[in-house]
Write a protein that holds these residues in place. Structure first.
Motif, short mmCIF file in Angstrom:
data_model
loop_
_atom_site.label_atom_id
_atom_site.label_comp_id
_atom_site.label_asym_id
_atom_site.label_seq_id
_atom_site.Cartn_x
_atom_site.Cartn_y
_atom_site.Cartn_z
N ILE A 24 32.00 -35.62 151.03
CA ILE A 24 32.67 -36.49 150.06
C ILE A 24 31.97 -36.42 148.69
O ILE A 24 32.63 -36.49 147.65
N GLY A 25 30.66 -36.23 148.70
CA GLY A 25 29.92 -36.25 147.45
C GLY A 25 30.15 -35.04 146.58
O GLY A 25 30.07 -35.15 145.35
N ILE A 26 30.45 -33.89 147.18
CA ILE A 26 30.65 -32.67 146.38
C ILE A 26 31.81 -32.82 145.40
O ILE A 26 31.65 -32.55 144.20
N PRO A 27 33.01 -33.24 145.84
CA PRO A 27 34.09 -33.41 144.85
C PRO A 27 33.79 -34.48 143.82
O PRO A 27 34.17 -34.33 142.64
N TYR A 28 33.12 -35.56 144.23
CA TYR A 28 32.77 -36.59 143.25
C TYR A 28 31.79 -36.04 142.22
O TYR A 28 31.90 -36.34 141.02
N ALA A 29 30.83 -35.25 142.68
CA ALA A 29 29.88 -34.65 141.75
C ALA A 29 30.58 -33.68 140.80
O ALA A 29 30.28 -33.62 139.60
N TRP A 30 31.52 -32.93 141.35
CA TRP A 30 32.29 -31.99 140.53
C TRP A 30 33.04 -32.74 139.43
O TRP A 30 33.02 -32.35 138.26
N LEU A 31 33.73 -33.84 139.82
CA LEU A 31 34.49 -34.62 138.84
C LEU A 31 33.56 -35.25 137.80
O LEU A 31 33.91 -35.32 136.62
N LEU A 32 32.40 -35.68 138.25
CA LEU A 32 31.46 -36.32 137.32
C LEU A 32 30.94 -35.32 136.29
O LEU A 32 30.90 -35.61 135.09
N ILE A 33 30.58 -34.11 136.77
CA ILE A 33 29.96 -33.13 135.88
C ILE A 33 30.99 -32.46 134.97
O ILE A 33 30.76 -32.28 133.77
N PHE A 34 32.15 -32.10 135.54
CA PHE A 34 33.09 -31.27 134.78
C PHE A 34 34.27 -32.05 134.22
O PHE A 34 35.12 -31.47 133.54
N PHE A 35 34.38 -33.35 134.51
CA PHE A 35 35.46 -34.13 133.90
C PHE A 35 34.93 -35.38 133.19
O PHE A 35 35.12 -35.55 131.99
#
Length: 315
Positions: A24-35
């Protein structure tokens, strides 16, 4: 349960939770960093004063007084200048037209792919993916030759008399003038974004339970009734996913309107380019970008919330 088994259970549960948290944390981290992070940077620039080569800080502390300076003039100017409002509306209009065109073409194609023989489906998928092997810019630029003077697509349209229909609907300004018109812009955008509609629709339709159609046929439903009452509602998730994948990038599209569009197709992507690189006004360009993101994300968030509430309300 024996003592060793009881001691292993918390360890296994903890390991499972760690694995789930990681997934679950990977997509949240992706959204945090790249969006989220880039959006916050753009938002900060949009309300900042530009001083020569750097931006003025939003907060300051002087003589025991804490100051917050947020510049809102750019947002007020966007609402007062007709050019920006018109560019937003034109962007939304052509993004909606492109999404509708992709849906009308992509749904039958996806349906055919999903119902084709299993050994034929990989070849059809390859045909959909094949354009991605060629440069996006070259594919768009090729339409200049196809729709330009003596282009074979333009000649075919004129031979069939379809250009008179385009003239009557206002998609072209005059007979024999297909390039740099709303028609050429929509053709280029539909062609480019069609795979983004086909792939999620195919994934959805290929998983549909065909026994439902057989049951509808046994109960006397015609093929069209079964399609409209069963297939279309069950493919709703694919339609929504494909529409989002097409609509969102189309709103901010820059390359296709620049190559195929005309003066009447000034989209917000072109306005952004001019503010960033021609006027060198980064705060203004950032304000335009923030408004564009809000125009896309707010309705999508409300729609997603409505969808979630509707699913929860189902028995």
């Amino acid at each position: 349960m024996s003592a060793p088994s009881r001691s292993l259970l918390p360890a296994r549960l903890s390991k499972l939770l760690r694995g789930r948290s990681l997934v679950i944390g990977i997509p949240y981290a992706w959204l945090l960093i790249f969006f989220a992070l880039p959006f916050l940077i753009i938002l900060k620039i949009s309300v900042s004063e530009m001083e020569t080569v750097h931006f003025k800080d939003l907060t300051s502390y002087t003589d025991g007084v804490f100051h917050i300076a947020i510049k809102t003039a750019n947002y007020l100017f966007i609402t007062q200048d007709d050019m920006y409002v018109r560019a937003y509306l034109i962007s939304l209009k052509y993004a909606a037209a492109t999404t509708l065109g992709c849906l009308l073409i992509g749904y039958p194609f996806s349906y055919f792919m999903a119902r084709a023989k299993p050994n034929l489906q990989p070849a059809l998928l390859m045909l959909v993916m094949l354009p991605f092997w060629t440069s996006f810019l070259l594919r768009v630029y090729a339409w200049k030759g196809l729709l330009g003077e003596n282009g074979w697509v333009a000649n075919a349209i004129e031979a069939l008399g379809f250009d008179r229909v385009l003239l009557a609907t206002g998609l072209i300004p005059a007979l024999g003038n297909l390039m740099h018109t709303p028609f050429s812009l929509v053709v280029g955008m539909v062609y480019t974004y069609l795979p983004f509609m086909i792939l999620p629709l195919y994934a959805n339709l290929s998983k549909m339970d065909l026994r439902l159609l057989e049951a509808a046929s046994d109960l006397g439903a015609t093929p069209w009734t079964a399609f409209w009452r069963i297939t279309v509602p069950l493919s709703k998730a694919g339609i929504i996913a494909g529409s989002m994948l097409v609509f969102i990038p189309c709103v901010g599209e820059f390359v296709i309107p620049e190559l195929l569009g005309g003066p009447e197709t000034l989209m917000i992507g072109r306005v952004l380019w001019d503010e960033f690189f021609s006027n060198n006004d980064w705060p203004m360009a950032s304000s335009v970008a923030v408004v564009m993101v809000l125009l896309i994300l707010v309705p999508l968030a409300l729609f997603s919330k409505y969808q979630a509430e509707s699913q929860e309300a189902r028995p």
